[in-house]
Scaffold this motif. Structure first.
Motif, short mmCIF file in Angstrom:
data_model
loop_
_atom_site.label_atom_id
_atom_site.label_comp_id
_atom_site.label_asym_id
_atom_site.label_seq_id
_atom_site.Cartn_x
_atom_site.Cartn_y
_atom_site.Cartn_z
N GLU A 190 4.67 -13.43 15.50
CA GLU A 190 3.96 -12.22 15.24
C GLU A 190 4.42 -11.15 15.92
O GLU A 190 4.59 -11.25 17.19
CB GLU A 190 2.62 -12.59 15.57
N ALA A 191 4.43 -9.78 15.38
CA ALA A 191 5.09 -8.70 16.26
C ALA A 191 4.03 -8.39 17.33
O ALA A 191 2.76 -8.37 17.24
CB ALA A 191 4.91 -7.48 15.00
N PRO A 192 4.44 -8.07 18.34
CA PRO A 192 3.63 -7.39 19.71
C PRO A 192 2.85 -6.30 19.24
O PRO A 192 3.35 -5.45 18.61
CB PRO A 192 4.67 -7.16 20.63
N ARG A 193 1.40 -6.33 19.54
CA ARG A 193 0.58 -5.30 19.19
C ARG A 193 0.36 -4.39 20.48
O ARG A 193 -0.10 -4.84 21.27
CB ARG A 193 -0.59 -5.82 18.76
N LEU A 194 1.29 -3.39 20.59
CA LEU A 194 1.18 -2.49 21.50
C LEU A 194 0.82 -0.89 21.37
O LEU A 194 1.15 -0.44 20.44
CB LEU A 194 2.76 -2.41 22.17
N THR A 195 0.34 -0.35 22.44
CA THR A 195 0.34 1.05 22.23
C THR A 195 1.56 1.70 22.73
O THR A 195 2.77 1.30 22.77
CB THR A 195 -0.70 1.57 23.25
N LYS A 196 1.64 3.12 22.42
CA LYS A 196 2.86 3.85 22.47
C LYS A 196 3.25 3.65 24.10
O LYS A 196 4.47 3.74 24.06
CB LYS A 196 2.69 5.19 22.41
N ALA A 200 7.81 1.72 22.17
CA ALA A 200 6.70 0.77 22.75
C ALA A 200 7.16 -0.61 23.16
O ALA A 200 6.89 -1.27 24.26
CB ALA A 200 5.77 0.60 21.75
N LEU A 201 7.97 -1.09 22.53
CA LEU A 201 8.77 -2.52 22.74
C LEU A 201 9.59 -2.42 24.16
O LEU A 201 9.64 -3.22 24.96
CB LEU A 201 9.52 -3.03 21.73
N GLU A 202 10.12 -1.37 24.12
CA GLU A 202 11.07 -0.99 25.46
C GLU A 202 10.36 -0.92 26.77
O GLU A 202 10.43 -1.57 27.89
CB GLU A 202 12.10 0.13 25.23
N LYS A 259 4.23 -2.60 8.87
CA LYS A 259 5.62 -2.04 9.06
C LYS A 259 6.04 -2.50 10.46
O LYS A 259 7.37 -3.03 10.55
CB LYS A 259 5.24 -0.46 9.32
N ARG A 260 5.28 -2.77 11.48
CA ARG A 260 5.62 -3.10 12.92
C ARG A 260 6.02 -4.63 12.52
O ARG A 260 7.11 -5.16 13.28
CB ARG A 260 4.75 -3.20 13.94
N GLN A 261 5.62 -5.51 11.85
CA GLN A 261 5.92 -6.80 11.49
C GLN A 261 7.29 -7.13 10.98
O GLN A 261 8.22 -7.79 11.29
CB GLN A 261 5.01 -7.49 10.54
N ARG A 262 7.40 -6.10 9.92
CA ARG A 262 8.71 -6.15 9.34
C ARG A 262 10.31 -5.45 10.30
O ARG A 262 11.13 -6.33 10.28
CB ARG A 262 8.96 -4.89 7.83
N ILE A 263 9.68 -4.78 11.25
CA ILE A 263 10.80 -4.38 12.26
C ILE A 263 10.85 -5.44 13.18
O ILE A 263 12.08 -5.69 13.52
CB ILE A 263 10.27 -3.01 12.91
#
Length: 212
Positions: free
Chosen positions: A89-95, A58-60, A21-25
């Motif tokens: 690759e989508a960034p893998r982040l915590t909340k 999380a991205l912000e 899901k995060r990759q698609r976003i």
């Protein structure tokens, strides 16, 4: 009564076409880059509103996006723009926007095995795949190799003997013909291996009569 935590689904149920899901976003964010809203991202990526909002936060917090409309009137959505593009690759982040380290060891082992031109055992792989940021434990390397061998990604070229300090571990070689892409095959809790590069389960442990 306290609410029970919803169990996470296996990767093959959370992914579409091998993409999380995060990759698609993230792919929609990189394509649009500015004027981003949670509502539009959710519709374009096909991901539910809650997941989209959580990942945007999380991205912000991680410094990848920032709000682009300074004033937001009642009823208007915040708009964002991409300010830090780290690639496909989508960034893998915590909340909280911090990098996620879980799963990094498998990424490093998968990459290391592909570039090695010789055979190796689990101890050697753990050492070669470790970095200053993420340490790969010998136990993790041994377990990952065992599962990859079931699916044919690696081949046992020399059978080990004995166990413990005096034992000789198996030696493996990476099967280049089974390289499916940059994302490491994932060992699931369901005793199966899901390959996100091809978007399917490539190995499933057989159910014995005792399990029925």
């Amino acid at each position: 009564m306290a609410a029970t935590k919803k169990a996470r689904q296996p990767a093959e149920l959370e992914m579409i076409g091998g993409k999380s899901k995060r990759q698609r976003i993230w792919e929609v964010i990189r394509a649009q880059r500015d004027g981003l809203t949670c509502y539009a991202l959710s519709r374009r990526s096909g991901v539910d509103d809650c997941t989209t909002k959580t990942y945007m936060q999380a991205l912000e917090r991680g410094g990848f996006i920032e709000q682009s409309n300074e004033t937001v009137r009642i009823g208007d959505e915040k708009q964002y723009r991409l300010i830090k593009d780290n690639g496909l690759e989508a960034p893998r982040l915590t909340k909280d926007g911090q990098p996620v380290t879980q799963g990094r060891s498998q990424e490093q082992m998968w990459r290391t095995m592909r570039i090695l031109g010789s055979d190796f055992n689990y101890q050697e792989l753990a050492g070669l795949a470790s970095t200053s940021e993420v340490t790969v434990s010998p136990a993790a390397a041994r377990d990952y190799l065992k599962h990859l061998a079931h699916a044919g990604y690696v081949t046992v070229v020399a059978k080990g003997k004995g166990r413990g300090a005096g034992g000789v571990p198996n030696r493996y070689r990476f099967n280049l013909g089974r390289y499916t892409g940059p994302r490491p095959p994932m060992v699931q809790r369901t005793k199966s291996i899901y390959d996100p590069n091809v978007g399917k389960v490539v190995w499933q442990e057989e159910v014995s009569d005792d399990d029925l």
